[in-house]
Design a protein around this motif. Structure first.
Motif, PDB file in Angstrom:
ATOM      1  N   VAL A 195       0.995  -1.469  -0.135  1.00 36.28           N
ATOM      2  CA  VAL A 195      -0.073   0.049   0.036  1.00 36.28           C
ATOM      3  C   VAL A 195       0.864   1.069   0.110  1.00 36.28           C
ATOM      4  O   VAL A 195       0.615   2.301  -0.862  1.00 36.28           O
ATOM      5  N   VAL A 196       1.852   1.299   0.800  1.00 32.78           N
ATOM      6  CA  VAL A 196       2.865   2.277   1.131  1.00 32.78           C
ATOM      7  C   VAL A 196       3.659   2.640  -0.365  1.00 32.78           C
ATOM      8  O   VAL A 196       3.581   3.735  -0.895  1.00 32.78           O
ATOM      9  N   PHE A 197       4.120   1.590  -0.935  1.00 37.03           N
ATOM     10  CA  PHE A 197       4.779   1.705  -2.032  1.00 37.03           C
ATOM     11  C   PHE A 197       3.867   2.029  -3.482  1.00 37.03           C
ATOM     12  O   PHE A 197       4.231   2.923  -3.993  1.00 37.03           O
ATOM     13  N   ILE A 235       1.757   8.795  -6.443  1.00 39.27           N
ATOM     14  CA  ILE A 235       2.399  10.295  -6.626  1.00 39.27           C
ATOM     15  C   ILE A 235       3.417  10.524  -7.578  1.00 39.27           C
ATOM     16  O   ILE A 235       3.527  11.540  -8.253  1.00 39.27           O
ATOM     17  N   ALA A 236       4.415   9.597  -7.327  1.00 35.69           N
ATOM     18  CA  ALA A 236       5.599   9.849  -8.330  1.00 35.69           C
ATOM     19  C   ALA A 236       5.065   9.797  -9.817  1.00 35.69           C
ATOM     20  O   ALA A 236       5.898  10.521 -10.597  1.00 35.69           O
ATOM     21  N   ASP A 244      12.002   6.402 -16.221  1.00 30.17           N
ATOM     22  CA  ASP A 244      12.724   6.498 -15.075  1.00 30.17           C
ATOM     23  C   ASP A 244      12.173   6.621 -13.725  1.00 30.17           C
ATOM     24  O   ASP A 244      12.798   7.083 -12.721  1.00 30.17           O
ATOM     25  N   THR A 245      11.187   6.367 -13.705  1.00 25.82           N
ATOM     26  CA  THR A 245      10.396   6.867 -12.419  1.00 25.82           C
ATOM     27  C   THR A 245      10.670   5.743 -11.404  1.00 25.82           C
ATOM     28  O   THR A 245      10.584   4.519 -11.545  1.00 25.82           O
ATOM     29  N   LYS A 246      10.982   6.143 -10.185  1.00 22.74           N
ATOM     30  CA  LYS A 246      11.585   5.255  -9.152  1.00 22.74           C
ATOM     31  C   LYS A 246      10.943   5.641  -7.868  1.00 22.74           C
ATOM     32  O   LYS A 246      10.909   6.765  -7.622  1.00 22.74           O
ATOM     33  N   GLN A 262      12.859   1.231  -6.461  1.00 28.29           N
ATOM     34  CA  GLN A 262      12.217   0.536  -7.482  1.00 28.29           C
ATOM     35  C   GLN A 262      11.638   1.045  -8.689  1.00 28.29           C
ATOM     36  O   GLN A 262      10.753   2.162  -8.506  1.00 28.29           O
ATOM     37  N   GLY A 263      11.634   0.622  -9.846  1.00 32.61           N
ATOM     38  CA  GLY A 263      11.157   1.158 -11.098  1.00 32.61           C
ATOM     39  C   GLY A 263       9.520   1.106 -11.182  1.00 32.61           C
ATOM     40  O   GLY A 263       8.960  -0.204 -10.678  1.00 32.61           O
ATOM     41  N   THR A 264       8.724   1.995 -11.372  1.00 39.05           N
ATOM     42  CA  THR A 264       7.426   1.719 -11.268  1.00 39.05           C
ATOM     43  C   THR A 264       6.676   2.741 -12.171  1.00 39.05           C
ATOM     44  O   THR A 264       7.131   3.732 -12.989  1.00 39.05           O
ATOM     45  N   ASN A 265       5.356   2.400 -12.618  1.00 34.28           N
ATOM     46  CA  ASN A 265       4.572   3.630 -13.349  1.00 34.28           C
ATOM     47  C   ASN A 265       3.155   3.689 -12.739  1.00 34.28           C
ATOM     48  O   ASN A 265       2.814   2.933 -11.555  1.00 34.28           O
ATOM     49  N   MET A 266       2.214   4.101 -13.361  1.00 36.30           N
ATOM     50  CA  MET A 266       0.887   4.171 -12.693  1.00 36.30           C
ATOM     51  C   MET A 266       0.156   2.926 -12.571  1.00 36.30           C
ATOM     52  O   MET A 266      -0.497   2.575 -11.504  1.00 36.30           O
ATOM     53  N   ALA A 267       0.394   2.068 -13.731  1.00 37.67           N
ATOM     54  CA  ALA A 267      -0.267   0.783 -13.487  1.00 37.67           C
ATOM     55  C   ALA A 267       0.193  -0.287 -12.476  1.00 37.67           C
ATOM     56  O   ALA A 267      -0.596  -0.995 -11.800  1.00 37.67           O
TER      57      ALA A 267
END
Length: 151
Positions: free
Chosen positions: A26-28, A34-35, A46-48, A52-57
């Motif tokens: 949940v926190v991640f 937000i990021a 390069d969203t981290k 860790q790499g992530t995106n909205m999905a």
């Protein structure tokens, strides 16, 4: 299953560990939302978050997974066992699948190698929590003890 412990003495600790894994997701996921706000849903940039790499999905999937784990942990009654085990297997499939496609355009969740390591590790921890959190009657506990002691 005869080999799955019933009424394990450390059951509350394993249940709490499952809740901590849910809280982490949940926190991640919240930080990831937000990021990655304003970017593409399946962005491969390069969203981290937390290294860790992530995106909205993937952020939304993480929030959903975390909420499901937390709800299962709050309800208990072996529902948490089923949720933890099924989500652990699902996370393993997602982690191994994304590892196979890490450097390709099929990396829809924008995984990095660190994301894969964390997801696979949390999947194993969640599986462990699910296997040792089972609650049952005294008869089921006795049957497990007898099956465990058969050589």
């Amino acid at each position: 299953m005869a080999h799955t412990p019933v009424n394990h003495p450390a059951r509350p600790i394993y249940r709490a560990i499952g809740g901590i894994v849910g809280l982490y997701f949940v926190v991640f996921g919240g930080l990831g939302v937000i990021a990655s706000a304003g970017g593409d849903f399946f962005a491969q940039d390069d969203t981290k978050v937390l290294g860790q790499g992530t995106n909205m999905a993937f952020s939304l999937v993480s929030v959903l997974v975390g909420v499901v784990i937390l709800v299962g942990t709050a309800i208990g009654r072996n529902l948490d066992v089923a949720i933890n085990q099924w989500l652990a297997y699902t996370l393993m499939v997602i982690g191994l699948g994304s590892l196979a496609f890490l450097q390709t355009d099929v990396n829809i969740f924008n995984f990095s190698i660190m994301t894969d390591v964390v997801v696979l590790t949390l999947a194993l921890v969640l599986l462990m929590a699910g296997m040792y959190s089972k609650v049952g009657s005294d008869e089921e506990h006795e049957a497990w003890q007898k099956a465990r002691l058969v050589l």
